[in-house]
Design a protein around this motif. Structure first.
Motif, PDB file in Angstrom:
ATOM      1  N   ALA A  49       4.120  20.398  61.202  1.00 44.18           N
ATOM      2  CA  ALA A  49       3.052  19.485  61.178  1.00 44.18           C
ATOM      3  C   ALA A  49       1.865  19.924  60.130  1.00 44.18           C
ATOM      4  O   ALA A  49       1.052  19.546  59.759  1.00 44.18           O
ATOM      5  CB  ALA A  49       2.664  19.624  62.734  1.00 44.18           C
ATOM      6  N   SER A  50       2.099  21.479  59.988  1.00 41.21           N
ATOM      7  CA  SER A  50       0.887  22.052  59.262  1.00 41.21           C
ATOM      8  C   SER A  50       1.517  22.970  58.437  1.00 41.21           C
ATOM      9  O   SER A  50       1.461  24.315  58.886  1.00 41.21           O
ATOM     10  CB  SER A  50       0.020  22.614  60.176  1.00 41.21           C
ATOM     11  N   PRO A  51       2.120  22.872  57.464  1.00 40.87           N
ATOM     12  CA  PRO A  51       2.853  23.547  56.460  1.00 40.87           C
ATOM     13  C   PRO A  51       1.615  24.966  56.025  1.00 40.87           C
ATOM     14  O   PRO A  51       0.506  24.483  55.485  1.00 40.87           O
ATOM     15  CB  PRO A  51       3.595  23.014  55.462  1.00 40.87           C
ATOM     16  N   VAL A  52       2.212  26.069  55.897  1.00 39.35           N
ATOM     17  CA  VAL A  52       1.424  27.109  55.262  1.00 39.35           C
ATOM     18  C   VAL A  52       2.514  27.773  54.356  1.00 39.35           C
ATOM     19  O   VAL A  52       3.188  28.388  54.624  1.00 39.35           O
ATOM     20  CB  VAL A  52       0.897  28.118  56.600  1.00 39.35           C
ATOM     21  N   THR A  53       1.922  27.688  52.810  1.00 40.98           N
ATOM     22  CA  THR A  53       2.791  28.316  51.825  1.00 40.98           C
ATOM     23  C   THR A  53       2.489  29.873  51.613  1.00 40.98           C
ATOM     24  O   THR A  53       1.482  30.141  52.275  1.00 40.98           O
ATOM     25  CB  THR A  53       2.702  27.519  50.569  1.00 40.98           C
ATOM     26  N   LEU A  54       3.343  30.283  50.836  1.00 39.54           N
ATOM     27  CA  LEU A  54       3.150  31.537  50.410  1.00 39.54           C
ATOM     28  C   LEU A  54       1.971  31.863  49.751  1.00 39.54           C
ATOM     29  O   LEU A  54       1.099  32.787  49.892  1.00 39.54           O
ATOM     30  CB  LEU A  54       4.313  32.174  50.037  1.00 39.54           C
ATOM     31  N   ALA A  55       1.514  30.846  48.847  1.00 34.02           N
ATOM     32  CA  ALA A  55       0.528  30.431  48.215  1.00 34.02           C
ATOM     33  C   ALA A  55      -0.895  30.600  48.933  1.00 34.02           C
ATOM     34  O   ALA A  55      -1.892  31.224  48.453  1.00 34.02           O
ATOM     35  CB  ALA A  55       0.456  29.312  47.297  1.00 34.02           C
ATOM     36  N   ASP A  56      -0.953  29.903  50.079  1.00 32.61           N
ATOM     37  CA  ASP A  56      -2.046  29.856  50.871  1.00 32.61           C
ATOM     38  C   ASP A  56      -2.374  31.648  51.467  1.00 32.61           C
ATOM     39  O   ASP A  56      -3.659  31.931  51.261  1.00 32.61           O
ATOM     40  CB  ASP A  56      -1.788  29.191  52.068  1.00 32.61           C
ATOM     41  N   ARG A  57      -1.080  31.981  51.867  1.00 35.11           N
ATOM     42  CA  ARG A  57      -1.504  33.454  52.398  1.00 35.11           C
ATOM     43  C   ARG A  57      -2.086  34.416  51.203  1.00 35.11           C
ATOM     44  O   ARG A  57      -2.475  35.136  51.193  1.00 35.11           O
ATOM     45  CB  ARG A  57      -0.236  33.910  53.091  1.00 35.11           C
ATOM     46  N   ALA A  58      -1.158  34.167  50.278  1.00 35.95           N
ATOM     47  CA  ALA A  58      -1.686  35.009  49.156  1.00 35.95           C
ATOM     48  C   ALA A  58      -2.963  35.031  48.472  1.00 35.95           C
ATOM     49  O   ALA A  58      -3.720  36.116  48.202  1.00 35.95           O
ATOM     50  CB  ALA A  58      -0.371  35.012  48.179  1.00 35.95           C
ATOM     51  N   ALA A  59      -3.109  33.807  48.278  1.00 38.56           N
ATOM     52  CA  ALA A  59      -4.486  33.481  47.754  1.00 38.56           C
ATOM     53  C   ALA A  59      -5.590  34.138  48.840  1.00 38.56           C
ATOM     54  O   ALA A  59      -6.510  34.634  48.400  1.00 38.56           O
ATOM     55  CB  ALA A  59      -4.886  32.188  47.600  1.00 38.56           C
ATOM     56  N   GLU A  60      -5.696  33.791  49.967  1.00 36.81           N
ATOM     57  CA  GLU A  60      -6.557  34.272  50.984  1.00 36.81           C
ATOM     58  C   GLU A  60      -6.554  35.780  51.100  1.00 36.81           C
ATOM     59  O   GLU A  60      -7.847  36.308  51.028  1.00 36.81           O
ATOM     60  CB  GLU A  60      -6.398  33.641  52.288  1.00 36.81           C
ATOM     61  N   ARG A  61      -5.307  36.366  51.073  1.00 39.50           N
ATOM     62  CA  ARG A  61      -5.294  37.941  50.999  1.00 39.50           C
ATOM     63  C   ARG A  61      -6.348  38.354  49.925  1.00 39.50           C
ATOM     64  O   ARG A  61      -6.883  39.300  50.129  1.00 39.50           O
ATOM     65  CB  ARG A  61      -3.886  38.205  50.963  1.00 39.50           C
ATOM     66  N   LYS A  62      -5.893  37.951  48.553  1.00 39.72           N
ATOM     67  CA  LYS A  62      -6.615  38.331  47.499  1.00 39.72           C
ATOM     68  C   LYS A  62      -8.071  38.098  47.446  1.00 39.72           C
ATOM     69  O   LYS A  62      -8.755  39.197  47.139  1.00 39.72           O
ATOM     70  CB  LYS A  62      -5.933  37.667  46.209  1.00 39.72           C
ATOM     71  N   ILE A  63      -8.461  36.726  48.001  1.00 45.66           N
ATOM     72  CA  ILE A  63      -9.802  36.607  48.004  1.00 45.66           C
ATOM     73  C   ILE A  63     -10.504  37.628  49.283  1.00 45.66           C
ATOM     74  O   ILE A  63     -11.827  38.077  48.778  1.00 45.66           O
ATOM     75  CB  ILE A  63     -10.086  34.796  48.351  1.00 45.66           C
ATOM     76  N   ARG A  64      -9.890  37.896  50.166  1.00 47.13           N
ATOM     77  CA  ARG A  64     -10.440  38.757  51.121  1.00 47.13           C
ATOM     78  C   ARG A  64     -10.676  40.062  50.586  1.00 47.13           C
ATOM     79  O   ARG A  64     -11.695  40.840  50.584  1.00 47.13           O
ATOM     80  CB  ARG A  64      -9.418  38.876  52.424  1.00 47.13           C
ATOM     81  N   GLU A  65      -9.633  40.590  49.832  1.00 49.20           N
ATOM     82  CA  GLU A  65      -9.480  42.061  49.094  1.00 49.20           C
ATOM     83  C   GLU A  65     -10.857  41.829  48.241  1.00 49.20           C
ATOM     84  O   GLU A  65     -11.591  42.896  47.845  1.00 49.20           O
ATOM     85  CB  GLU A  65      -8.469  42.007  48.220  1.00 49.20           C
ATOM     86  N   LEU A  66     -11.082  40.923  47.301  1.00 46.24           N
ATOM     87  CA  LEU A  66     -12.287  40.986  46.413  1.00 46.24           C
ATOM     88  C   LEU A  66     -13.486  40.925  47.188  1.00 46.24           C
ATOM     89  O   LEU A  66     -14.459  41.704  46.554  1.00 46.24           O
ATOM     90  CB  LEU A  66     -12.036  39.887  45.376  1.00 46.24           C
ATOM     91  N   ILE A  67     -13.596  40.051  48.263  1.00 45.91           N
ATOM     92  CA  ILE A  67     -14.717  40.322  49.061  1.00 45.91           C
ATOM     93  C   ILE A  67     -15.227  41.619  49.555  1.00 45.91           C
ATOM     94  O   ILE A  67     -16.336  42.232  49.343  1.00 45.91           O
ATOM     95  CB  ILE A  67     -14.927  39.091  50.096  1.00 45.91           C
ATOM     96  N   GLU A  68     -13.893  42.199  50.249  1.00 45.74           N
ATOM     97  CA  GLU A  68     -14.265  43.543  50.887  1.00 45.74           C
ATOM     98  C   GLU A  68     -14.534  44.709  49.765  1.00 45.74           C
ATOM     99  O   GLU A  68     -15.403  45.644  50.231  1.00 45.74           O
ATOM    100  CB  GLU A  68     -12.879  43.873  51.627  1.00 45.74           C
ATOM    101  N   GLU A  69     -14.000  44.503  48.487  1.00 47.42           N
ATOM    102  CA  GLU A  69     -14.421  45.413  47.533  1.00 47.42           C
ATOM    103  C   GLU A  69     -15.832  45.213  46.967  1.00 47.42           C
ATOM    104  O   GLU A  69     -16.589  46.214  46.881  1.00 47.42           O
ATOM    105  CB  GLU A  69     -13.354  45.383  46.513  1.00 47.42           C
ATOM    106  N   SER A  70     -16.387  44.203  46.873  1.00 46.86           N
ATOM    107  CA  SER A  70     -17.602  43.846  46.196  1.00 46.86           C
ATOM    108  C   SER A  70     -18.752  43.608  47.097  1.00 46.86           C
ATOM    109  O   SER A  70     -19.747  43.859  46.768  1.00 46.86           O
ATOM    110  CB  SER A  70     -17.403  42.524  45.026  1.00 46.86           C
ATOM    111  N   CYS A  71     -18.205  43.229  48.480  1.00 45.19           N
ATOM    112  CA  CYS A  71     -19.560  42.790  49.260  1.00 45.19           C
ATOM    113  C   CYS A  71     -19.027  43.349  50.830  1.00 45.19           C
ATOM    114  O   CYS A  71     -18.563  42.530  51.663  1.00 45.19           O
ATOM    115  CB  CYS A  71     -19.756  41.088  49.300  1.00 45.19           C
ATOM    116  N   PRO A  72     -18.876  44.449  50.883  1.00 42.91           N
ATOM    117  CA  PRO A  72     -18.375  45.284  52.167  1.00 42.91           C
ATOM    118  C   PRO A  72     -18.957  44.823  53.485  1.00 42.91           C
ATOM    119  O   PRO A  72     -18.435  44.739  54.371  1.00 42.91           O
ATOM    120  CB  PRO A  72     -18.260  46.632  51.845  1.00 42.91           C
ATOM    121  N   ALA A  73     -20.295  44.351  53.262  1.00 43.68           N
ATOM    122  CA  ALA A  73     -21.106  44.204  54.577  1.00 43.68           C
ATOM    123  C   ALA A  73     -21.107  42.541  54.819  1.00 43.68           C
ATOM    124  O   ALA A  73     -21.475  42.351  55.877  1.00 43.68           O
ATOM    125  CB  ALA A  73     -22.611  44.485  54.258  1.00 43.68           C
ATOM    126  N   HIS A  74     -20.462  41.927  54.032  1.00 44.54           N
ATOM    127  CA  HIS A  74     -20.173  40.503  54.310  1.00 44.54           C
ATOM    128  C   HIS A  74     -19.157  40.231  55.311  1.00 44.54           C
ATOM    129  O   HIS A  74     -18.068  40.767  55.384  1.00 44.54           O
ATOM    130  CB  HIS A  74     -19.922  39.584  53.110  1.00 44.54           C
TER     131      HIS A  74
END
Length: 84
Positions: free
Chosen positions: A20-45
């Motif tokens: 009913a609500s598919p989650v692809t590997l692309a969804d997870r990989a994209a969010e993981r990478k975006i989180r990584e970039l935010i954590e590196e450049s804006c750790p207080a966010h």
């Protein structure tokens, strides 16, 4: 099948059409990478993500992530999806 001939995977090893609500590997990989970039450049966010939940949501600045909105359209090749 994905563009590279790989079968698209969704949660709980169900096919795109069984979920009913598919989650692809692309969804997870994209969010993981975006989180990584935010954590590196804006750790207080803070981050609220569709795939991996909340982190530091009391911060002054909070990012809201939904890497692929309209996943079913994305994985079936229809151009009716967006990124947030």
């Amino acid at each position: 099948r994905g563009e590279l001939g790989q079968e698209l995977k969704v949660e709980e090893n169900r096919s795109v059409f069984q979920s009913a609500s598919p989650v692809t590997l692309a969804d997870r990989a994209a969010e993981r990478k975006i989180r990584e970039l935010i954590e590196e450049s804006c750790p207080a966010h803070g981050i609220i993500g569709e795939e991996f939940g909340e982190q530091n949501i009391d911060a002054d600045f909070v990012w809201v992530l939904d890497p692929i909105d309209g996943t079913r359209s994305f994985i079936t090749g229809r151009p009716l999806f967006g990124t947030l």
